[in-house]
Design an enzyme around this catalytic site. Structure first.
Site, PDB file in Angstrom:
ATOM      1  N   CYS A  46       0.823  -1.210   0.000  1.00  0.00           N
ATOM      2  CA  CYS A  46       0.000   0.000   0.000  1.00  0.00           C
ATOM      3  C   CYS A  46       0.859   1.262   0.000  1.00  0.00           C
ATOM      4  CB  CYS A  46      -0.943  -0.007   1.205  1.00  0.00           C
ATOM      5  SG  CYS A  46      -1.943   1.482   1.294  1.00  0.00           S
TER       6      CYS A  46
ATOM      7  N   CYS B 283      -1.541   1.690  -3.049  1.00  0.00           N
ATOM      8  CA  CYS B 283      -2.522   2.760  -2.830  1.00  0.00           C
ATOM      9  C   CYS B 283      -1.929   4.170  -2.777  1.00  0.00           C
ATOM     10  CB  CYS B 283      -3.259   2.560  -1.500  1.00  0.00           C
ATOM     11  SG  CYS B 283      -3.384   0.890  -0.912  1.00  0.00           S
TER      12      CYS B 283
ATOM     13  N   LYS C 242       0.045   5.371  -5.971  1.00  0.00           N
ATOM     14  CA  LYS C 242      -0.967   5.405  -7.044  1.00  0.00           C
ATOM     15  C   LYS C 242      -1.836   6.653  -6.926  1.00  0.00           C
ATOM     16  CE  LYS C 242      -4.789   4.217  -6.192  1.00  0.00           C
ATOM     17  NZ  LYS C 242      -5.240   2.854  -6.047  1.00  0.00           N
TER      18      LYS C 242
ATOM     19  N   TYR D 126      -8.784  -3.434 -11.214  1.00  0.00           N
ATOM     20  CA  TYR D 126      -8.479  -2.176 -10.528  1.00  0.00           C
ATOM     21  C   TYR D 126      -7.238  -1.481 -11.113  1.00  0.00           C
ATOM     22  CZ  TYR D 126     -11.250  -3.264  -6.222  1.00  0.00           C
ATOM     23  OH  TYR D 126     -12.212  -3.521  -5.304  1.00  0.00           O
TER      24      TYR D 126
ATOM     25  N   GLU E  82      -7.049   2.019 -13.326  1.00  0.00           N
ATOM     26  CA  GLU E  82      -6.453   3.170 -12.632  1.00  0.00           C
ATOM     27  C   GLU E  82      -5.256   3.715 -13.419  1.00  0.00           C
ATOM     28  OE1 GLU E  82      -5.763   1.835  -8.593  1.00  0.00           O
ATOM     29  OE2 GLU E  82      -7.828   2.289  -8.012  1.00  0.00           O
TER      30      GLU E  82
ATOM     31  N   HIS F 111     -27.277  20.796  -0.925  1.00  0.00           N
ATOM     32  CA  HIS F 111     -27.311  21.350  -2.267  1.00  0.00           C
ATOM     33  C   HIS F 111     -26.319  22.479  -2.440  1.00  0.00           C
ATOM     34  CE1 HIS F 111     -29.256  22.199  -6.079  1.00  0.00           C
ATOM     35  NE2 HIS F 111     -29.309  23.474  -5.769  1.00  0.00           N
TER      36      HIS F 111
ATOM     37  N   GLU G  99     -26.210  14.617  -3.269  1.00  0.00           N
ATOM     38  CA  GLU G  99     -27.638  14.776  -2.940  1.00  0.00           C
ATOM     39  C   GLU G  99     -28.518  13.893  -3.815  1.00  0.00           C
ATOM     40  OE1 GLU G  99     -29.597  18.568  -3.935  1.00  0.00           O
ATOM     41  OE2 GLU G  99     -27.824  19.078  -5.096  1.00  0.00           O
TER      42      GLU G  99
HETATM   43  P1  NDP Z   1      -7.772  -7.675 -10.482  1.00  0.00           P
HETATM   44  O1  NDP Z   1      -8.037  -9.002  -9.934  1.00  0.00           O
HETATM   45  O2  NDP Z   1      -8.585  -6.513 -10.062  1.00  0.00           O
HETATM   46  O3  NDP Z   1      -7.828  -7.740 -12.070  1.00  0.00           O
HETATM   47  C1  NDP Z   1      -7.053  -8.647 -12.793  1.00  0.00           C
HETATM   48  C2  NDP Z   1      -7.400  -8.499 -14.257  1.00  0.00           C
HETATM   49  O4  NDP Z   1      -6.498  -9.263 -15.038  1.00  0.00           O
HETATM   50  C3  NDP Z   1      -8.805  -8.994 -14.571  1.00  0.00           C
HETATM   51  O5  NDP Z   1      -9.361  -8.131 -15.528  1.00  0.00           O
HETATM   52  C4  NDP Z   1      -8.545 -10.377 -15.142  1.00  0.00           C
HETATM   53  O6  NDP Z   1      -9.489 -10.786 -16.079  1.00  0.00           O
HETATM   54  C5  NDP Z   1      -7.222 -10.155 -15.856  1.00  0.00           C
HETATM   55  N1  NDP Z   1      -6.445 -11.379 -15.990  1.00  0.00           N
HETATM   56  C6  NDP Z   1      -6.175 -12.302 -15.039  1.00  0.00           C
HETATM   57  N2  NDP Z   1      -5.403 -13.296 -15.545  1.00  0.00           N
HETATM   58  C7  NDP Z   1      -5.185 -12.987 -16.836  1.00  0.00           C
HETATM   59  C8  NDP Z   1      -4.469 -13.618 -17.883  1.00  0.00           C
HETATM   60  N3  NDP Z   1      -3.831 -14.772 -17.697  1.00  0.00           N
HETATM   61  N4  NDP Z   1      -4.463 -13.028 -19.099  1.00  0.00           N
HETATM   62  C9  NDP Z   1      -5.126 -11.869 -19.307  1.00  0.00           C
HETATM   63  N5  NDP Z   1      -5.811 -11.217 -18.344  1.00  0.00           N
HETATM   64  C10 NDP Z   1      -5.834 -11.769 -17.126  1.00  0.00           C
HETATM   65  O7  NDP Z   1      -6.219  -7.446 -10.213  1.00  0.00           O
HETATM   66  P2  NDP Z   1      -5.276  -6.172 -10.245  1.00  0.00           P
HETATM   67  O8  NDP Z   1      -3.962  -6.709 -10.647  1.00  0.00           O
HETATM   68  O9  NDP Z   1      -5.866  -5.059 -11.017  1.00  0.00           O
HETATM   69  O10 NDP Z   1      -5.242  -5.738  -8.719  1.00  0.00           O
HETATM   70  C11 NDP Z   1      -4.980  -6.703  -7.708  1.00  0.00           C
HETATM   71  C12 NDP Z   1      -5.811  -6.449  -6.497  1.00  0.00           C
HETATM   72  O11 NDP Z   1      -5.283  -5.352  -5.784  1.00  0.00           O
HETATM   73  C13 NDP Z   1      -7.266  -6.073  -6.771  1.00  0.00           C
HETATM   74  O12 NDP Z   1      -8.088  -7.174  -6.970  1.00  0.00           O
HETATM   75  C14 NDP Z   1      -7.628  -5.298  -5.537  1.00  0.00           C
HETATM   76  O13 NDP Z   1      -8.037  -6.201  -4.556  1.00  0.00           O
HETATM   77  C15 NDP Z   1      -6.323  -4.647  -5.146  1.00  0.00           C
HETATM   78  N6  NDP Z   1      -6.305  -3.232  -5.593  1.00  0.00           N
HETATM   79  C16 NDP Z   1      -7.189  -2.363  -5.044  1.00  0.00           C
HETATM   80  C17 NDP Z   1      -7.207  -1.050  -5.438  1.00  0.00           C
HETATM   81  C18 NDP Z   1      -8.183  -0.113  -4.831  1.00  0.00           C
HETATM   82  O14 NDP Z   1      -8.733  -0.421  -3.778  1.00  0.00           O
HETATM   83  N7  NDP Z   1      -8.473   1.032  -5.450  1.00  0.00           N
HETATM   84  C19 NDP Z   1      -6.297  -0.531  -6.453  1.00  0.00           C
HETATM   85  C20 NDP Z   1      -5.425  -1.540  -6.990  1.00  0.00           C
HETATM   86  C21 NDP Z   1      -5.432  -2.839  -6.566  1.00  0.00           C
HETATM   87  P3  NDP Z   1     -10.862 -11.536 -15.663  1.00  0.00           P
HETATM   88  O15 NDP Z   1     -11.766 -10.478 -15.135  1.00  0.00           O
HETATM   89  O16 NDP Z   1     -11.327 -12.102 -16.971  1.00  0.00           O
HETATM   90  O17 NDP Z   1     -10.492 -12.563 -14.677  1.00  0.00           O
END
Ligand code: NDP
Length: 482
Positions: free
Chosen positions: A44, A49, A52, A178, A182, A458, A463
């Site tokens: 984080c 976090c 970012k 995510y 982002e 407002h 709201e």
């Molecule tokens: P996510 O799990 O959010 O997303 C992973 C993405 O990668 C999905 O779209 C998934 O597709 C895709 N994917 C997975 N495997 C493959 C593959 N082999 N080939 C192609 N695409 C693939 O993970 P992130 O890496 O974005 O973030 C990790 C975690 O960190 C998040 O889940 C969240 O918990 C945390 N995080 C939170 C944030 C916040 O609170 N604002 C900000 C950043 C991270 P599919 O949907 O088809 O599985």
């Protein structure tokens, strides 16, 4: 503590969950040691976090300079320096990391630097030293997952992206979660040309469908190229150090994919090639347990390597516990913090305590931002027989003068029978700030009538949540009732 232990709690990992557990355990009078192999603060603070959000702030300025003209300002052409931003971010992160270490020491925790390994159910090794612990807490977080494909070594992840020596002008982001959305917003805002390639039919799987399509449209409208149903098949480095990426349209039969989604440079409808300066993989994260000796000590791990724990954070070995991302449940900082605090209470406090994770709000710092709490429409329909859906889709005040087209979406999902609000969702400015407050009401069981009875503030976007009138009703499909 029995005399044959060096400490009551040995925490492996100085991130959000580990640090919170260590501090609370020490405050409760336990003798605590903590080891971190990289920098205190964890994902984080160091590469998640916090940096970012700083980059998100930086990326808003281009739009704000442009919008200013609509309010009478003349702003000279602005220039941006990536190295200056990264240096400022690094200074901030160093301050925070030092503060984490200082706070641990102030609580009486003995702070170690080094990678720790579990030798047996009560012994940890760090920097060649063996330490006997009554309890061991694994809080080692996660690491980016990269699928195997030719040339994947040229890709970067969220580990490297924060310290690139120069801003990539053309960026390909792979993934639709995510981190992908982002960083698409960050690089676009900073002036890079951004392409996002996602294998599925819509970004942000798991979020409410209206939010997903709304964000997609807004991102595309800003100029971010989103390729759905798209897989990367290979990455090749060209002599000028740019990266040539082979993409394949992965549309299922019957899916409708517009030609523009499939077309890159000289593309045919099914396969195409693009040239980029950086390829950022954001394809999920996996728990950090490799080579730690956990399985050998008898700790049950799931198929991704995550430590299997109960609601209290206990693993299959009575003296070994785990919290946070390493448990492969909800990978969010505030969740890890709650789990760490609860575990310390369970081990050294008055009563066993499980973190209450029934209503976990979350935000995606995309542009525009998403804030969400409670159930999505699909989740609600799986739970109750009938739901009332309230939506408002509007242009926020000020956008008109700025000449912007960005629209805000707010949505409430209500159980028709009890009138309890099951979910609140928003895409738009300050969505995260607004949803954090609504999370309190939703956790307390607020009904639609409670929202209606609340006087509007407002003029705000928030709201809209208390003035929603138009409702659509949906019932669970007949076979699901059986
Ligand atoms: P996510 O799990 O959010 O997303 C992973 C993405 O990668 C999905 O779209 C998934 O597709 C895709 N994917 C997975 N495997 C493959 C593959 N082999 N080939 C192609 N695409 C693939 O993970 P992130 O890496 O974005 O973030 C990790 C975690 O960190 C998040 O889940 C969240 O918990 C945390 N995080 C939170 C944030 C916040 O609170 N604002 C900000 C950043 C991270 P599919 O949907 O088809 O599985």
């Amino acid at each position: 503590m029995t005399s044959n232990f060096d400490c009551q709690l040995f925490v492996i990992g100085g991130g959000s969950g580990g640090v919170r557990a260590a501090r609370i355990a020490a405050n409760l009078g336990a003798r605590v040691l903590i080891a971190e192999s990289f920098r205190y603060g964890g994902t984080c603070v160091i590469r998640g976090c916090v940096p970012k959000k700083l980059l998100v702030y930086a990326s808003h300025y281009a739009q704000e300079f442009a919008d200013a003209a609509g309010f009478g300002w003349s702003v000279p052409p602005a220039t941006f320096s990536w190295p200056k931003l990264i240096a400022a971010k690094d200074a901030e992160i160093s301050k925070l990391s030092a503060m984490y270490e200082k706070n641990l020491q102030a609580a009486g925790v003995q702070v170690l630097q080094g990678a720790a390994r579990v030798l047996d159910t009560h012994t940890v090794e760090v920097n060649g030293q063996r330490i006997r612990a009554e309890h061991i807490l694994v809080a080692t977080g996660g690491t980016p997952f990269l699928p195997q494909l030719p040339g994947i070594e040229h890709a970067i992840t969220s580990n490297e992206v924060f310290n690139l020596p120069a801003q990539p002008k053309r960026v390909l982001i792979v993934g639709g979660g995510y981190i992908a959305v982002e960083f698409a917003g960050i690089f676009h805002g900073l002036g890079s040309e951004v392409t996002l390639a996602y294998r599925g039919e819509q970004i942000l799987r798991g979020f409410d469908d209206d939010l997903r399509s709304h964000l997609h449209d807004e991102m595309a409208q800003k100029g971010i190229r989103i390729l759905l149903h798209t897989d990367v098949t290979g990455i090749e480095e060209l002599p000028d150090a740019s990266l040539q990426v082979a993409l394949r349209n992965a549309a299922q039969q019957g899916d409708s994919v517009s030609a523009s989604q499939a077309v890159l440079q000289g593309a045919s409808e099914v396969a195409s090639v693009g040239v980029f300066d950086a390829v950022l993989y954001a394809t999920g994260r996996i728990p950090n347990t490799q080579g730690m000796g956990l399985a050998e000590a008898g700790v049950a791990l799931d198929k991704t390597g995550g430590v299997v724990v109960d609601a209290y954070g206990h693993s299959s070995v009575p003296s070994i516990h785990a919290v946070g991302d390493v448990t492969n449940r909800i990978a969010l900082t505030p969740v890890a913090i709650r789990e760490g605090a609860a575990l310390a209470q369970t081990l050294f406090g008055a009563a066993p305590t499980a973190a209450d994770l029934t209503t976990v709000p979350s935000a995606v710092f995309s542009q525009p931002q998403i804030g969400t709490v409670g159930l999505t429409e699909a989740q609600a329909l799986a739970k109750v027989a009938q739901i009332d859906i309230y939506r408002a889709n509007f242009r926020a005040m000020g956008r008109g003068l700025a000449g912007g087209k960005e629209r805000t979406l707010v949505k409430l999902i209500v159980d028709s029978a009890s009138q309890r609000v099951l979910g609140a969702h928003m895409v738009g400015d300050d969505a995260a700030e607004i949803i954090q407050s609504l999370a309190v009401a939703i956790r307390m069981g607020a009904t639609k009538a409670d929202f209606d009875a609340t006087v509007a503030l407002h003029p705000t976007s928030a709201e809209e949540f208390v003035t929603l009138k138009e409702k659509t009703t949906r019932s669970r499909p007949a076979q699901a009732n059986a």
